[in-house]
Motif scaffolding. Sequence first.
Motif, PDB file in Angstrom:
ATOM      1  N   MET A   1       0.871  -1.281  -0.081  1.00  0.00           N
ATOM      2  CA  MET A   1      -0.109   0.047  -0.099  1.00  0.00           C
ATOM      3  C   MET A   1       0.736   1.197  -0.001  1.00  0.00           C
ATOM      4  N   LYS A   2       0.601   2.138  -0.872  1.00  0.00           N
ATOM      5  CA  LYS A   2       1.435   3.229  -0.904  1.00  0.00           C
ATOM      6  C   LYS A   2       1.090   4.454   0.186  1.00  0.00           C
ATOM      7  N   LEU A   4       0.486   7.594   0.092  1.00  0.00           N
ATOM      8  CA  LEU A   4      -0.813   8.125  -0.469  1.00  0.00           C
ATOM      9  C   LEU A   4      -2.217   7.731   0.156  1.00  0.00           C
ATOM     10  N   GLU A   5      -2.156   6.299  -0.214  1.00  0.00           N
ATOM     11  CA  GLU A   5      -3.354   5.354   0.156  1.00  0.00           C
ATOM     12  C   GLU A   5      -3.635   5.308   1.594  1.00  0.00           C
ATOM     13  N   ILE A   6      -2.469   5.315   2.082  1.00  0.00           N
ATOM     14  CA  ILE A   6      -2.655   5.064   3.679  1.00  0.00           C
ATOM     15  C   ILE A   6      -2.984   6.619   4.267  1.00  0.00           C
ATOM     16  N   TYR A   8      -4.877   8.907   2.632  1.00  0.00           N
ATOM     17  CA  TYR A   8      -6.013   9.041   2.234  1.00  0.00           C
ATOM     18  C   TYR A   8      -7.260   8.065   3.144  1.00  0.00           C
ATOM     19  N   SER A   9      -6.839   6.934   3.644  1.00  0.00           N
ATOM     20  CA  SER A   9      -7.669   6.051   4.322  1.00  0.00           C
ATOM     21  C   SER A   9      -7.679   6.819   5.579  1.00  0.00           C
ATOM     22  N   GLN A  12      -9.776  10.035   5.061  1.00  0.00           N
ATOM     23  CA  GLN A  12     -11.516   9.640   5.007  1.00  0.00           C
ATOM     24  C   GLN A  12     -12.009   9.444   6.303  1.00  0.00           C
ATOM     25  N   GLN A  33       1.239  15.155  -2.404  1.00  0.00           N
ATOM     26  CA  GLN A  33       0.326  14.352  -2.183  1.00  0.00           C
ATOM     27  C   GLN A  33      -0.760  14.894  -0.867  1.00  0.00           C
ATOM     28  N   GLU A  36      -3.081  17.165  -2.153  1.00  0.00           N
ATOM     29  CA  GLU A  36      -4.022  16.396  -3.132  1.00  0.00           C
ATOM     30  C   GLU A  36      -5.079  16.154  -2.163  1.00  0.00           C
ATOM     31  N   LEU A  37      -4.645  15.871  -0.865  1.00  0.00           N
ATOM     32  CA  LEU A  37      -5.792  15.246   0.291  1.00  0.00           C
ATOM     33  C   LEU A  37      -6.783  16.383   0.431  1.00  0.00           C
ATOM     34  N   LEU A  40      -9.302  16.334  -2.663  1.00  0.00           N
ATOM     35  CA  LEU A  40      -9.986  15.345  -2.623  1.00  0.00           C
ATOM     36  C   LEU A  40     -11.531  15.274  -2.019  1.00  0.00           C
TER      37      LEU A  40
END
Length: 77
Positions: A1-2, A4-6, A8-9, A12, A33, A36-37, A40
């Motif tokens: 898991m990248k 950014l994915e962590i 973002y999770s 969220q 990044q 970017e959050l 989003l």
Amino acid sequence: MKILEIMYSIFQAAQKITPNIVMFLPRNVNLHQVEELSWLSSPPLNLQIEENYVEGRLKGITAYFGDTASTSTELWK
């Protein structure tokens, strides 16, 4: 898991509670990044980035989202 994915999770999950989020991140985080959050979110959140130094060395990055972005510097006045 990248990373950014962590991020973002986590972001969220925090947004389910409040749009006013503060994240302490590693010093080598990609600031694009983090930015970017904020984009989003709907609507996009305000963002303020703060570099945290100890004895002249960068130790981390604090990202303020939402209303915390506009008031975080006022806390220290």
